[in-house]
Design an enzyme around this catalytic site. Structure first.
Site, short mmCIF file in Angstrom:
data_model
loop_
_atom_site.label_atom_id
_atom_site.label_comp_id
_atom_site.label_asym_id
_atom_site.label_seq_id
_atom_site.Cartn_x
_atom_site.Cartn_y
_atom_site.Cartn_z
N GLU A 157 0.84 -1.19 0.00
CA GLU A 157 0.00 0.00 0.00
C GLU A 157 0.88 1.25 0.00
O GLU A 157 2.03 1.23 0.45
CB GLU A 157 -0.92 0.01 1.21
CG GLU A 157 -1.88 -1.17 1.28
CD GLU A 157 -2.91 -1.14 0.17
OE1 GLU A 157 -3.27 -0.03 -0.29
OE2 GLU A 157 -3.36 -2.22 -0.26
N TYR A 188 4.06 -4.12 -8.99
CA TYR A 188 2.76 -4.76 -9.25
C TYR A 188 2.76 -5.52 -10.57
O TYR A 188 1.94 -6.39 -10.79
CB TYR A 188 1.66 -3.71 -9.25
CG TYR A 188 1.15 -3.37 -7.88
CD1 TYR A 188 -0.01 -3.96 -7.37
CD2 TYR A 188 1.81 -2.44 -7.07
CE1 TYR A 188 -0.50 -3.65 -6.12
CE2 TYR A 188 1.33 -2.12 -5.81
CZ TYR A 188 0.18 -2.72 -5.33
OH TYR A 188 -0.30 -2.41 -4.09
N SER A 215 -13.80 1.46 -7.28
CA SER A 215 -14.62 1.13 -6.11
C SER A 215 -14.42 2.11 -4.97
O SER A 215 -15.37 2.54 -4.32
CB SER A 215 -14.30 -0.30 -5.64
OG SER A 215 -14.64 -1.24 -6.63
N VAL A 247 -17.97 -5.38 -10.76
CA VAL A 247 -17.30 -6.04 -11.87
C VAL A 247 -16.48 -7.21 -11.34
O VAL A 247 -15.64 -7.02 -10.45
CB VAL A 247 -16.37 -5.04 -12.62
CG1 VAL A 247 -15.60 -5.75 -13.71
CG2 VAL A 247 -17.18 -3.88 -13.18
N TYR A 262 -8.06 3.53 -21.11
CA TYR A 262 -8.51 3.20 -19.75
C TYR A 262 -7.87 4.19 -18.78
O TYR A 262 -6.66 4.46 -18.87
CB TYR A 262 -8.12 1.77 -19.37
CG TYR A 262 -8.61 1.40 -17.98
CD1 TYR A 262 -9.93 0.98 -17.80
CD2 TYR A 262 -7.79 1.51 -16.87
CE1 TYR A 262 -10.41 0.68 -16.54
CE2 TYR A 262 -8.26 1.20 -15.60
CZ TYR A 262 -9.57 0.79 -15.44
OH TYR A 262 -10.05 0.50 -14.19
#
Length: 381
Positions: A157, A188, A215, A247, A262
């Site tokens: 995080e 990632y 979200s 989703v 995107y």
């Protein structure tokens, strides 16, 4: 006093001193009872020669694969099958989610994972997930740390979204996170060179211009503020819990691949904080529009001609005009996929792959490590 009498006195003093030393050793081992395991000589067999060295010498040599072969403490022609496995203890499951404890799929020989805390005193490393550490540190190991053991601070995080715990300074040996300057860097995702000739890239069927799946909605986030301005100038197809359209994994792939662009907007802006929000759309054949760290930092991870950065435009309106233009100019749009001739994208598997990578690092880096200023390194710069 005669010479012989002096000699006898000295001998008695030496004998008395030796007796005291023996008594001290007996008392020490009787009451202290240290848990010392002297490994077999095979534990210190070094690859490349058939000799083993005493435990003290092995500690000082660290990861040197070819220790000196001269010295009285060596035993020649000792053969063993392999070095002992490196054992990594998963002290806490990340966010309570368990994962497979096998490293076989990564072809890491001699790496063993466990969540059995009774093996604490045998573990070469303890993998500790930051977001699950209690503020008072009560759920960290309370027993003394074996001299050979390393504690690994594990966190994926950003500083914005994890609590600063200053008491962690001088507690961990190694850092494991997305930062490229971590002891064990864990991005990632990453690009791998294509190992064989690549057929021409086939663009997925597109029926949407710009998409965004989100979200975690917070009006104070920079990404939300930018989106609110951008949507005034271009149509954006939105999905995710924030828009009442959940989703799943299968729907995610079909939605993203059907979009020309995107919005790979990160929830916070920090060095090297580049998440799956970038790598997954690239793998699925969409051009990412990024909002996060600087363009220069992105280009340390991915080709500079593979994405669009919001900082390249003076306003969301100017960005919208550029996206509308590229939506009509197929030739120029396709240049954003030139990288596919040279690279392929791989996502990182959270949890299992991380633990196996940490175990591998411990296996290959036996020397001393310490992370004294974790707070300053991660939160204060």
């Amino acid at each position: 006093m005669s010479l012989s009498s002096c000699q006898m006195t000295c001998q008695r003093q030496i004998a008395f001193g030796c007796l005291l030393l023996v008594c001290f050793v007996v008392v020490f081992f009787t009451y202290y009872k240290p848990e010392i395991e002297f490994p077999d000589c095979s534990d210190y067999l070094k690859r490349g020669n058939h000799s083993c060295v005493c435990p003290v010498e092995a500690q000082t040599q660290g990861s040197n694969p070819n220790p000196p072969t001269d010295g009285p403490q060596q035993i020649q022609d000792v053969e063993v099958d392999a070095e002992p496995d490196t054992l990594l203890l998963i002290w806490m499951w990340p966010f309570g989610h368990k994962f497979d404890l096998s490293c076989d799929m990564f072809k890491y020989k001699g790496c063993r994972l466990t969540d059995d805390k009774s093996l604490y005193h045998k573990a070469h490393g303890v993998f500790i997930h930051h977001r699950d550490i209690h503020g008072n540190l009560e759920n960290l190991p309370s027993e003394p740390r074996p001299w050979f053991q390393k504690w690994v601070w594990w966190n994926m995080e950003s500083p914005t979204h994890c609590a600063k715990l200053p008491r962690l300074d001088n507690l961990f040996n190694l850092t494991f996170c997305y930062r490229s300057d971590s002891h064990i860097p864990a991005p990632y995702g990453h690009f791998l060179p294509q190992t064989s000739e690549v057929e021409s890239f086939q663009l997925p069927t597109k029926d949407k211009l710009v998409c965004w799946i989100v979200s975690n909605w917070n009006a104070a986030f920079k990404r939300v503020q930018y989106y609110n301005e951008l949507k005034e100038h271009i149509q954006i197809e939105t999905y995710g819990r924030a828009f009442g359209k959940n989703v799943d994994d299968q729907n995610y792939d079909s939605i993203v691949s059907s979009c020309k662009f995107y919005l790979s907007f990160e929830n916070s802006q920090h060095k090297d904080y580049i998440t799956e929000k970038l790598f997954k759309p690239m793998r699925l054949g969409a051009v990412p529009v990024v909002l996060g760290t600087s363009r220069e930092n992105y280009e340390n991870h991915i080709p500079g001609d593979s994405f669009i950065h919001v900082n390249d435009f003076s306003s969301p309106k100017e960005l919208a005009e550029r996206l509308l233009h590229l939506g009509q100019d197929t030739t120029e749009y396709m240049r954003y996929f030139d990288w596919k001739k040279r690279y392929k994208v791989e996502d990182t598997q959270f949890g299992r792959e991380h633990a196996c990578k940490a175990c591998r690092y411990l296996q290959e880096n036996r020397g001393y490590h310490a992370s004294h200023n974790l707070t300053k390194w991660f939160w204060d710069q």
